[in-house]
Design a protein around this motif. Structure first.
Motif, PDB file in Angstrom:
ATOM      1  N   GLU A   8       3.746  14.528  21.334  1.00  9.29           N
ATOM      2  CA  GLU A   8       4.656  13.388  21.202  1.00  9.29           C
ATOM      3  C   GLU A   8       5.250  13.437  19.803  1.00  9.29           C
ATOM      4  OE1 GLU A   8       3.709   8.734  20.901  1.00  9.29           O
ATOM      5  OE2 GLU A   8       3.203   9.613  22.855  1.00  9.29           O
ATOM      6  N   TYR A   9       6.543  13.084  19.706  1.00 10.39           N
ATOM      7  CA  TYR A   9       7.226  13.171  18.422  1.00 10.39           C
ATOM      8  C   TYR A   9       8.241  12.044  18.309  1.00 10.39           C
ATOM      9  CZ  TYR A   9       9.865  15.157  14.528  1.00 10.39           C
ATOM     10  OH  TYR A   9      10.479  15.356  13.323  1.00 10.39           O
ATOM     11  N   VAL A  10       8.277  11.392  17.150  1.00  9.35           N
ATOM     12  CA  VAL A  10       9.279  10.361  16.870  1.00  9.35           C
ATOM     13  C   VAL A  10      10.396  11.018  16.065  1.00  9.35           C
ATOM     14  CG1 VAL A  10       9.751   8.147  15.760  1.00  9.35           C
ATOM     15  CG2 VAL A  10       7.549   8.522  16.901  1.00  9.35           C
ATOM     16  N   VAL A  11      11.634  10.909  16.557  1.00 10.70           N
ATOM     17  CA  VAL A  11      12.792  11.537  15.911  1.00 10.70           C
ATOM     18  C   VAL A  11      12.999  10.927  14.527  1.00 10.70           C
ATOM     19  CG1 VAL A  11      15.271  11.944  16.063  1.00 10.70           C
ATOM     20  CG2 VAL A  11      13.865  12.035  18.147  1.00 10.70           C
ATOM     21  N   GLN A  12      13.057  11.817  13.538  1.00  9.95           N
ATOM     22  CA  GLN A  12      13.226  11.435  12.131  1.00  9.95           C
ATOM     23  C   GLN A  12      14.685  11.599  11.694  1.00  9.95           C
ATOM     24  OE1 GLN A  12      10.285  10.420  10.443  1.00  9.95           O
ATOM     25  NE2 GLN A  12       9.542  10.598  12.552  1.00  9.95           N
ATOM     26  N   GLU A  13      15.033  10.978  10.596  1.00 11.94           N
ATOM     27  CA  GLU A  13      16.395  11.084  10.072  1.00 11.94           C
ATOM     28  C   GLU A  13      16.757  12.539   9.768  1.00 11.94           C
ATOM     29  OE1 GLU A  13      19.169   9.137   6.587  1.00 11.94           O
ATOM     30  OE2 GLU A  13      17.395   8.048   7.281  1.00 11.94           O
ATOM     31  N   SER A  14      15.804  13.327   9.309  1.00 10.96           N
ATOM     32  CA  SER A  14      16.072  14.737   8.987  1.00 10.96           C
ATOM     33  C   SER A  14      16.351  15.591  10.229  1.00 10.96           C
ATOM     34  CB  SER A  14      14.884  15.327   8.215  1.00 10.96           C
ATOM     35  OG  SER A  14      13.704  15.246   8.989  1.00 10.96           O
ATOM     36  N   GLU A  71      13.743   7.499  18.389  1.00 11.94           N
ATOM     37  CA  GLU A  71      13.267   7.613  19.765  1.00 11.94           C
ATOM     38  C   GLU A  71      12.018   8.481  19.791  1.00 11.94           C
ATOM     39  OE1 GLU A  71      17.275   7.043  22.459  1.00 11.94           O
ATOM     40  OE2 GLU A  71      16.612   9.100  22.059  1.00 11.94           O
ATOM     41  N   THR A  72      11.143   8.194  20.724  1.00 11.47           N
ATOM     42  CA  THR A  72       9.944   9.008  20.908  1.00 11.47           C
ATOM     43  C   THR A  72      10.194   9.969  22.060  1.00 11.47           C
ATOM     44  OG1 THR A  72       8.547   7.206  20.123  1.00 11.47           O
ATOM     45  CG2 THR A  72       7.465   8.958  21.362  1.00 11.47           C
ATOM     46  N   VAL A  73       9.932  11.244  21.790  1.00 11.43           N
ATOM     47  CA  VAL A  73      10.121  12.267  22.810  1.00 11.43           C
ATOM     48  C   VAL A  73       8.781  12.946  23.101  1.00 11.43           C
ATOM     49  CG1 VAL A  73      12.543  12.710  22.264  1.00 11.43           C
ATOM     50  CG2 VAL A  73      10.762  14.037  21.108  1.00 11.43           C
ATOM     51  N   LEU A  74       8.672  13.459  24.314  1.00 13.04           N
ATOM     52  CA  LEU A  74       7.537  14.273  24.713  1.00 13.04           C
ATOM     53  C   LEU A  74       8.032  15.706  24.797  1.00 13.04           C
ATOM     54  CD1 LEU A  74       6.013  12.051  27.529  1.00 13.04           C
ATOM     55  CD2 LEU A  74       5.271  12.236  25.138  1.00 13.04           C
ATOM     56  N   ILE A  75       7.345  16.598  24.109  1.00  9.44           N
ATOM     57  CA  ILE A  75       7.692  18.015  24.114  1.00  9.44           C
ATOM     58  C   ILE A  75       6.578  18.727  24.865  1.00  9.44           C
ATOM     59  CG2 ILE A  75       8.283  20.015  22.706  1.00  9.44           C
ATOM     60  CD1 ILE A  75       8.838  17.994  20.385  1.00  9.44           C
ATOM     61  N   GLU A  76       6.945  19.351  25.982  1.00  3.32           N
ATOM     62  CA  GLU A  76       5.962  19.970  26.861  1.00  3.32           C
ATOM     63  C   GLU A  76       6.270  21.450  27.032  1.00  3.32           C
ATOM     64  OE1 GLU A  76       4.155  19.424  31.381  1.00  3.32           O
ATOM     65  OE2 GLU A  76       5.699  18.059  30.647  1.00  3.32           O
ATOM     66  N   THR A  77       5.223  22.259  27.068  1.00  7.57           N
ATOM     67  CA  THR A  77       5.412  23.690  27.254  1.00  7.57           C
ATOM     68  C   THR A  77       4.348  24.269  28.170  1.00  7.57           C
ATOM     69  OG1 THR A  77       5.804  25.810  26.150  1.00  7.57           O
ATOM     70  CG2 THR A  77       4.060  24.425  25.235  1.00  7.57           C
ATOM     71  N   TYR A  78       4.715  25.372  28.798  1.00 10.02           N
ATOM     72  CA  TYR A  78       3.772  26.164  29.580  1.00 10.02           C
ATOM     73  C   TYR A  78       4.353  27.563  29.759  1.00 10.02           C
ATOM     74  CZ  TYR A  78       6.927  25.013  33.465  1.00 10.02           C
ATOM     75  OH  TYR A  78       8.034  24.853  34.258  1.00 10.02           O
ATOM     76  N   VAL A  79       3.470  28.509  30.014  1.00 15.44           N
ATOM     77  CA  VAL A  79       3.893  29.880  30.287  1.00 15.44           C
ATOM     78  C   VAL A  79       4.167  29.987  31.776  1.00 15.44           C
ATOM     79  CG1 VAL A  79       3.234  32.311  30.253  1.00 15.44           C
ATOM     80  CG2 VAL A  79       2.572  30.811  28.356  1.00 15.44           C
ATOM     81  N   GLU A  80       5.386  30.354  32.111  1.00  8.07           N
ATOM     82  CA  GLU A  80       5.770  30.515  33.512  1.00  8.07           C
ATOM     83  C   GLU A  80       5.178  31.792  34.098  1.00  8.07           C
ATOM     84  OE1 GLU A  80       9.795  29.468  35.662  1.00  8.07           O
ATOM     85  OE2 GLU A  80      10.007  31.334  34.532  1.00  8.07           O
ATOM     86  N   LYS A  96      10.373   9.639  26.073  1.00  7.62           N
ATOM     87  CA  LYS A  96       9.073   9.109  26.477  1.00  7.62           C
ATOM     88  C   LYS A  96       9.217   7.854  27.330  1.00  7.62           C
ATOM     89  CE  LYS A  96       4.624   7.453  24.995  1.00  7.62           C
ATOM     90  NZ  LYS A  96       3.774   7.003  23.914  1.00  7.62           N
ATOM     91  N   THR A  97      10.150   6.989  26.993  1.00  6.93           N
ATOM     92  CA  THR A  97      10.310   5.719  27.690  1.00  6.93           C
ATOM     93  C   THR A  97      10.853   5.892  29.102  1.00  6.93           C
ATOM     94  OG1 THR A  97      10.687   4.629  25.571  1.00  6.93           O
ATOM     95  CG2 THR A  97      11.339   3.424  27.547  1.00  6.93           C
ATOM     96  N   SER A  98      11.931   6.652  29.231  1.00  5.19           N
ATOM     97  CA  SER A  98      12.598   6.786  30.530  1.00  5.19           C
ATOM     98  C   SER A  98      12.134   7.998  31.341  1.00  5.19           C
ATOM     99  CB  SER A  98      14.115   6.890  30.331  1.00  5.19           C
ATOM    100  OG  SER A  98      14.448   8.121  29.712  1.00  5.19           O
ATOM    101  N   GLY A  99      11.551   8.983  30.664  1.00  5.60           N
ATOM    102  CA  GLY A  99      11.183  10.218  31.337  1.00  5.60           C
ATOM    103  C   GLY A  99      12.359  11.164  31.543  1.00  5.60           C
TER     104      GLY A  99
END
Length: 133
Positions: A8-14, A71-80, A96-99
């Motif tokens: 989970e990550y909150v978008v920063q000004e940078s 905004e809070t985002v979810l960053i998800e990964t997997y090896v296909e 994160k809020t809306s999916g």
């Protein structure tokens, strides 16, 4: 199903560009960072984490919607899949809020031997660790 990893990550000004949304460069950084974190989480203490490293062969990125400041985002990964010396990894960024899917990427990674710095075939044991059929 393949081993998934989420942060989970909150978008920063940078992270914001001149268009007031997350920059394309930041998305590429997220792809790199979460891929590396997932690799070390799964392989820590196995010897694979100190014997091999990965380099990017190609990125295919689809930008679906914008992520904005705070905004809070979810960053998800997997090896296909693994194939010869390659790993095909998916990374998705969702609100994160809306999916809602904001970005999806497919990155082709090439496995390298840490000592020789040469391309290495993916060992069969990694298929089990990452739950790849």
């Amino acid at each position: 199903m393949s081993e998934h990893y989420i942060e989970e990550y909150v978008v920063q000004e940078s992270d914001i560009d001149e268009l007031n949304h997350v920059s394309n460069i930041k998305y590429v950084e997220w792809i790199q960072e979460i891929s590396k974190a997932h690799w070390y989480k799964v392989t820590k203490g196995t010897g694979f984490d100190t014997s091999y490293f990965w380099v990017v062969s190609s990125h295919n990125i689809e930008y679906k919607a914008s992520a904005l400041l705070n905004e809070t985002v979810l960053i998800e990964t997997y090896v296909e899949k693994f194939e010869k010396a390659f790993s095909y990894r998916i990374v998705e960024v969702k609100d994160k809020t809306s999916g809602k899917l904001l970005m999806k990427s497919l990155t082709k990674w090439c496995m390298m031997d840490m000592q020789t710095k040469r391309i290495a075939r993916v060992p069969k044991e990694l298929f089990e660790l990452f739950r790849i059929n």
